[in-house]
Design a protein around this motif. Sequence first.
Motif, short mmCIF file in Angstrom:
data_model
loop_
_atom_site.label_atom_id
_atom_site.label_comp_id
_atom_site.label_asym_id
_atom_site.label_seq_id
_atom_site.Cartn_x
_atom_site.Cartn_y
_atom_site.Cartn_z
N PRO A 104 0.77 -1.39 0.01
CA PRO A 104 -0.01 -0.16 0.16
C PRO A 104 0.78 1.12 0.02
O PRO A 104 0.42 2.34 -0.35
CB PRO A 104 -0.99 0.03 1.36
CG PRO A 104 -0.01 -1.06 2.22
CD PRO A 104 0.68 -2.06 1.18
N GLN A 105 2.03 1.36 0.34
CA GLN A 105 2.92 2.44 0.66
C GLN A 105 3.17 2.76 -1.06
O GLN A 105 3.69 1.90 -1.73
CB GLN A 105 3.97 2.11 1.39
CG GLN A 105 4.81 3.44 1.47
CD GLN A 105 6.34 3.38 1.96
OE1 GLN A 105 7.15 2.95 1.20
NE2 GLN A 105 6.51 3.66 3.14
N PRO A 106 3.10 4.15 -1.40
CA PRO A 106 3.36 4.60 -2.60
C PRO A 106 4.87 4.72 -2.72
O PRO A 106 5.42 5.49 -2.10
CB PRO A 106 2.49 5.73 -3.07
CG PRO A 106 2.42 6.27 -1.56
CD PRO A 106 2.40 5.22 -0.62
N ASN A 107 5.48 3.82 -3.64
CA ASN A 107 6.83 4.22 -3.84
C ASN A 107 7.27 3.37 -5.17
O ASN A 107 6.75 2.41 -5.57
CB ASN A 107 7.96 3.32 -2.58
CG ASN A 107 8.49 4.49 -2.27
OD1 ASN A 107 9.34 5.35 -2.88
ND2 ASN A 107 8.65 4.74 -1.00
N ALA A 108 8.44 3.43 -5.71
CA ALA A 108 9.29 2.56 -6.65
C ALA A 108 10.45 2.87 -6.42
O ALA A 108 11.27 3.41 -5.71
CB ALA A 108 8.98 3.74 -7.88
N PHE A 109 11.15 1.81 -7.21
CA PHE A 109 12.69 1.59 -7.23
C PHE A 109 13.30 0.96 -8.51
O PHE A 109 12.67 0.46 -9.28
CB PHE A 109 12.96 0.86 -6.04
CG PHE A 109 12.70 -0.74 -5.83
CD1 PHE A 109 13.36 -1.56 -6.39
CD2 PHE A 109 11.43 -1.00 -5.42
CE1 PHE A 109 13.08 -2.87 -6.56
CE2 PHE A 109 11.05 -2.33 -5.23
CZ PHE A 109 11.68 -3.27 -5.96
N ALA A 110 14.52 1.12 -8.67
CA ALA A 110 15.26 0.37 -9.72
C ALA A 110 16.27 -0.33 -9.23
O ALA A 110 17.04 -0.24 -8.23
CB ALA A 110 15.77 1.54 -10.70
N THR A 111 16.64 -1.45 -9.79
CA THR A 111 17.65 -2.42 -9.53
C THR A 111 18.44 -2.88 -10.63
O THR A 111 17.87 -2.67 -11.91
CB THR A 111 17.52 -3.47 -8.49
OG1 THR A 111 18.41 -4.19 -7.82
CG2 THR A 111 16.42 -4.53 -9.17
N GLY A 112 19.65 -3.48 -10.63
CA GLY A 112 20.33 -4.14 -11.56
C GLY A 112 21.60 -3.78 -11.61
O GLY A 112 21.99 -2.61 -11.48
#
Length: 301
Positions: free
Chosen positions: A93-101
Amino acid sequence: MSFLKTTMLLAALTALFMVMGFSLGGPRGAILALLVAAGMNLFTYWNADKIVLKMHKAVEVDASSHPEFYTMVQRLAQRAQLPMPKVYIVDQPQPNAFATGRDPENSAVAATTGLLNMLSYDEIEGVMAHELGHVKNRDTLIMTMVATIAGAVSMLANFGLFFRDNRGIAGILAVFIAPFAAMIVQMAISRTREYGADKAAAEISGKPMALASALHKISGQAQRIANPVAQRNPAAAQLYIVPSGVKQMFSTHPATEDRIAALQDMAHGGGGGSDGWSDNADEIGDMRRSQGRRSALDPTR
């Protein structure tokens, strides 16, 4: 300049780690600490993306399961001249985003259901452009290395606190001061990379005010809504587009207000020649409207 600053700070963090090893074990301790750090970095280089995605129980999506969201990322990746990353959704439910690699050829981007439910199409586009900005700037690898070394410094400090021998005031100071110094360096590197990703997002999407509006909406909610992953693993907080459950003084991110101000300057300046940079300028006065609008990109479909 950003790359030079990051390189210098990363070198300082590595030197701090070696000093910590030296204070606990002399020259052999410094060498051993460096070897351990190298081994940890090698492991995270190959496995960080898998660890992060598994940690979040992220589910990979494609053009069949989530066509709008996937197509959006695909179009942004093309505009950024990046290989198509893997796309994930995290049921949280927490609004967030991320990238990885470890590099653009082996990258992944993820958004939470909370973020996809809360934001408009343009705002989600701005957020995902920010994450692709991290991929383009190779921040995902840099931040993994930083987190690994900073974590190793804390590990050595804890070890030294309970098992140190009598090496005098210098050794005692190293045990207590090194973790705080590592945290400060980590914060400096992370904050530099966030500004760079915001700038890249404005260039990729062409709509800096859409990202500014998104940051305004999700920053407060990210503090109010619990993130179980960040609670179990505080180091994960640096992954997200906005900090999760940490005070600004100890945050790896710049103040959201400062990031919004920088994006407003980009929108008004219109630099870079991207179409639509000022299209959302009217949203500056609308950022305090209701937070409850549902996005067109419903992750539950």
